[in-house]
Motif scaffolding. Structure first.
Motif, PDB file in Angstrom:
ATOM      1  N   MET A   1       0.853  -1.189   0.000  1.00 54.05           N
ATOM      2  CA  MET A   1       0.000   0.000   0.000  1.00 54.05           C
ATOM      3  C   MET A   1       0.893   1.245   0.000  1.00 54.05           C
ATOM      4  O   MET A   1       1.920   1.276   0.646  1.00 54.05           O
ATOM      5  N   GLN A   2       0.462   2.246  -0.726  1.00 52.69           N
ATOM      6  CA  GLN A   2       1.241   3.474  -0.819  1.00 52.69           C
ATOM      7  C   GLN A   2       1.202   4.253   0.490  1.00 52.69           C
ATOM      8  O   GLN A   2       0.277   4.121   1.277  1.00 52.69           O
ATOM      9  N   THR A   3       2.230   5.068   0.706  1.00 49.05           N
ATOM     10  CA  THR A   3       2.315   5.821   1.955  1.00 49.05           C
ATOM     11  C   THR A   3       2.012   7.300   1.783  1.00 49.05           C
ATOM     12  O   THR A   3       1.676   7.974   2.746  1.00 49.05           O
ATOM     13  N   ASN A   4       2.135   7.822   0.561  1.00 54.52           N
ATOM     14  CA  ASN A   4       1.845   9.234   0.311  1.00 54.52           C
ATOM     15  C   ASN A   4       0.814   9.379  -0.798  1.00 54.52           C
ATOM     16  O   ASN A   4       0.886   8.675  -1.807  1.00 54.52           O
ATOM     17  N   ASP A   6      -0.985  10.761  -4.090  1.00 57.25           N
ATOM     18  CA  ASP A   6      -0.555  11.344  -5.359  1.00 57.25           C
ATOM     19  C   ASP A   6      -1.631  12.332  -5.800  1.00 57.25           C
ATOM     20  O   ASP A   6      -2.533  11.995  -6.560  1.00 57.25           O
ATOM     21  N   GLU A  97      -9.154  -4.058   2.360  1.00 54.67           N
ATOM     22  CA  GLU A  97      -8.530  -2.789   2.712  1.00 54.67           C
ATOM     23  C   GLU A  97      -9.407  -1.583   2.383  1.00 54.67           C
ATOM     24  O   GLU A  97      -9.058  -0.456   2.698  1.00 54.67           O
ATOM     25  N   ASN A 111      -6.516   9.231   7.463  1.00 56.92           N
ATOM     26  CA  ASN A 111      -5.070   9.256   7.275  1.00 56.92           C
ATOM     27  C   ASN A 111      -4.625   8.500   6.029  1.00 56.92           C
ATOM     28  O   ASN A 111      -3.514   8.674   5.570  1.00 56.92           O
ATOM     29  N   SER A 112      -5.459   7.692   5.482  1.00 56.90           N
ATOM     30  CA  SER A 112      -5.118   6.888   4.320  1.00 56.90           C
ATOM     31  C   SER A 112      -4.829   7.773   3.104  1.00 56.90           C
ATOM     32  O   SER A 112      -5.633   8.622   2.740  1.00 56.90           O
ATOM     33  N   PRO A 113      -3.697   7.548   2.442  1.00 58.09           N
ATOM     34  CA  PRO A 113      -3.399   8.293   1.220  1.00 58.09           C
ATOM     35  C   PRO A 113      -4.459   8.075   0.142  1.00 58.09           C
ATOM     36  O   PRO A 113      -4.769   8.980  -0.624  1.00 58.09           O
TER      37      PRO A 113
END
Length: 165
Positions: A1-4, A6, A97, A111-113
């Motif tokens: 899963m991505q952290t930042n 886009d 998810e 908080n999820s990107p």
């Protein structure tokens, strides 16, 4: 899963959708966009009253809280369209998810990107800069909200995001 998140990809995809659908003026009616892309929208009453909506990727159906107002529902549908256009493949591979859209201020997204990307997509889809540029200098926040069929909170968010106020 991505952290930042886009954000640029979210903004770009929203702009592409508007162009593909030949939308040239506000308001953006998300239910019509859904029809264009074969996505069903169902208005339901959720058992938890703070849920605004969710996307079922397997059936291409967006479920929207029937007890919320038009502007909120328009944003919810746009947010779920963001998941569809930006994250569908990911969620089909990782269905556990997926997060339900709980009613929260746009500026305090989960908080999820991925949720932040869907909010950015929705805000730019519903209030594109090219349309906002035409009206923001002479219209009130209330008038803009009505014109764009969104909440005053979304207009305020977009004004701050685009013009710093």
């Amino acid at each position: 899963m991505q952290t930042n998140p886009d954000y640029s990809a979210s903004k770009k995809r929203a702009s592409e959708i508007l162009e593909e659908a030949s939308i040239i003026q506000p308001p953006i009616i998300t239910q019509k966009l859904c029809e264009t892309y074969g996505i069903k929208v169902k208005f339901v009453i959720f058992t938890e009253d703070n849920i605004s909506g969710m996307m079922d990727f397997k059936s291409n159906t967006i479920y929207v809280n029937d007890q919320e107002g038009y502007a909120r529902n328009n944003f919810t549908i746009a947010h779920e369209l963001g998941h569809y256009f930006l994250h569908k493949d990911y969620y089909l591979k990782h269905p556990n998810e997926y997060e339900i859209l709980y009613r929260k201020p746009i500026s305090s997204a989960q908080n999820s990107p991925i949720e932040k990307e869907a909010n950015t997509f929705a805000a730019h889809l519903l209030v594109p800069k090219k349309f906002l540029d035409q009206y923001y200098e002479f219209a009130s926040i209330q008038s803009l909200a009505k014109l764009f069929a969104v909440s005053e909170e979304v207009i305020s968010y977009r004004l701050k995001n685009e013009y710093g106020f």
